[in-house]
Scaffold this active site. Structure first.
Site, short mmCIF file in Angstrom:
data_model
loop_
_atom_site.label_atom_id
_atom_site.label_comp_id
_atom_site.label_asym_id
_atom_site.label_seq_id
_atom_site.Cartn_x
_atom_site.Cartn_y
_atom_site.Cartn_z
N ASP A 20 0.83 -1.21 0.00
CA ASP A 20 0.00 0.00 0.00
C ASP A 20 0.86 1.26 0.00
O ASP A 20 1.96 1.27 0.55
CB ASP A 20 -0.92 -0.02 1.23
CG ASP A 20 -2.10 0.93 1.08
OD1 ASP A 20 -2.36 1.40 -0.05
OD2 ASP A 20 -2.76 1.20 2.10
N ASN A 68 -11.01 -2.93 -5.41
CA ASN A 68 -10.27 -1.98 -6.25
C ASN A 68 -10.96 -1.66 -7.59
O ASN A 68 -10.57 -0.71 -8.27
CB ASN A 68 -8.83 -2.43 -6.49
CG ASN A 68 -7.92 -2.30 -5.28
OD1 ASN A 68 -7.01 -3.11 -5.07
ND2 ASN A 68 -8.14 -1.29 -4.44
C1 IPE Z 1 -5.45 -2.78 -0.33
O1 IPE Z 1 -5.10 -1.46 -0.46
C2 IPE Z 1 -5.45 -3.47 -1.67
C3 IPE Z 1 -4.14 -3.70 -2.26
C4 IPE Z 1 -3.00 -3.33 -1.76
C5 IPE Z 1 -4.16 -4.40 -3.52
P1 IPE Z 1 -6.18 -0.32 -0.68
O2 IPE Z 1 -5.44 0.95 -0.74
O3 IPE Z 1 -7.07 -0.65 -1.82
O4 IPE Z 1 -7.04 -0.44 0.66
P2 IPE Z 1 -7.94 0.65 1.40
O5 IPE Z 1 -8.84 1.24 0.37
O6 IPE Z 1 -7.00 1.65 1.96
O7 IPE Z 1 -8.65 -0.12 2.47
C1 IPE Z 2 -1.54 0.20 -3.43
O1 IPE Z 2 -1.32 1.57 -3.49
C2 IPE Z 2 -1.69 -0.41 -4.79
C3 IPE Z 2 -3.01 -0.97 -5.07
C4 IPE Z 2 -4.08 -0.87 -4.34
C5 IPE Z 2 -3.11 -1.71 -6.30
P1 IPE Z 2 -2.54 2.58 -3.52
O2 IPE Z 2 -2.93 2.81 -4.94
O3 IPE Z 2 -3.63 2.10 -2.64
O4 IPE Z 2 -1.85 3.87 -2.92
P2 IPE Z 2 -2.49 4.89 -1.90
O5 IPE Z 2 -3.02 4.09 -0.75
O6 IPE Z 2 -3.56 5.62 -2.63
O7 IPE Z 2 -1.34 5.76 -1.50
MG MG Z 3 -4.09 2.38 -0.69
#
Ligand code: IPE
Ligand code: IPE
Ligand code: MG
Length: 238
Positions: A20, A68
């Site tokens: 993340d 997602n």
């Molecule tokens: C979790 O991260 C999903 C992945 C890393 C693939 P998200 O960024 O989607 O999760 P939330 O929205 O903060 O819970």
């Molecule tokens: C995690 O990084 C990657 C996926 C969920 C695929 P994010 O895209 O959630 O990055 P933040 O949380 O917005 O910084």
């Molecule tokens: Mg995220």
């Protein structure tokens, strides 16, 4: 042995990572969110290499959640491309050469492009007899969906209620071989499960890092392992 050194005996058998912070990493640099995902893919490559060198047997990463799909279409299709071309196609020969076995868990539903499903099958097939680390990509994965799918599969098999136990449920999960998680890791300073491996991590030690995923590498992974080793796992006993 120094506090910040690790040896093979202390390495958790199964590490599960929520990758993340790609978006925030990019924002901090005035870049696009998708640049963060590209950098995140490079970090993933470093972590896979590093984990394999450290003697981790199972590494599972959260690449795309069932939630997602709520993101803008352009970001979703960028992530699909990244999984297809970068994580799978461009890296698979190297993974194969390093004796890494690749697996993918998640829902293979209609939203996943056919080409990506094909690439998954090819990569899994190519690496299936490798005997090094097992690298599992959780893609279109959600723990709740996994449990729903396991229950459907149990019902479809006509299993009588009295035969249902933890072992049987595990046999109907996306990968019956996947062991319980020892170290459950999330980067970016968020303290949430976000529907990742909740069944398998029932007794995992949880480590939360402030590092944004694109800054991850072997040394940060080692710091998390040091923290893991400072814990005392009791599994309900004394
Ligand atoms: C979790 O991260 C999903 C992945 C890393 C693939 P998200 O960024 O989607 O999760 P939330 O929205 O903060 O819970
Ligand atoms: C995690 O990084 C990657 C996926 C969920 C695929 P994010 O895209 O959630 O990055 P933040 O949380 O917005 O910084
Ligand atoms: Mg995220």
């Amino acid at each position: 042995m120094g506090k910040h050194e690790t040896n093979e005996a202390q390495v958790p058998r199964h590490i599960a990572c929520v990758m993340d912070g790609n978006g925030r990493w990019a924002k901090q640099r005035g870049l696009k969110r998708t640049d963060g995902h590209t950098a995140g893919e490079e970090a993933l490559h470093r972590v896979v290499q590093g984990a394999s060198e450290l003697g981790v047997e199972w590494l599972t990463v959260y690449a795309f959640s069932t939630e997602n799909w709520k993101r803008p279409k352009s970001e979703v299709s960028f992530l699909m491309q990244l999984i297809d071309k970068s994580i799978l196609l461009n890296r698979r020969e190297e993974l194969h050469a390093n004796n890494v076995r690749v697996k993918v868990i998640g829902r293979k539903d209609w939203r996943v492009p056919k080409g990506v499903l094909r690439r998954i099958d090819e990569t899994v097939e190519l690496t299936k007899n490798n005997t090094g680390m097992t690298f599992t990509i959780a893609f279109n994965y959600g723990s709740q969906a996994e449990i729903v799918d396991a229950v459907k599969s149990i019902v479809a098999c006509g299993v009588p209620a009295q035969s249902i136990d933890e072992k049987l449920i595990e046999q109907h999960m996306y990968d019956a071989e996947l062991p319980e998680v020892d170290l459950w890791l999330r980067t970016s300073g968020e303290y949430r499960l976000s529907n990742f491996m909740t069944w398998q991590a029932s007794y995992a030690e949880m480590v939360f890092l402030d590092t944004y995923w694109p800054d991850m590498d072997k040394s940060v992974l080692e710091q998390a392992i040091v923290e893991f080793n400072e814990r005392h796992r009791r599994f309900g006993g004394l």
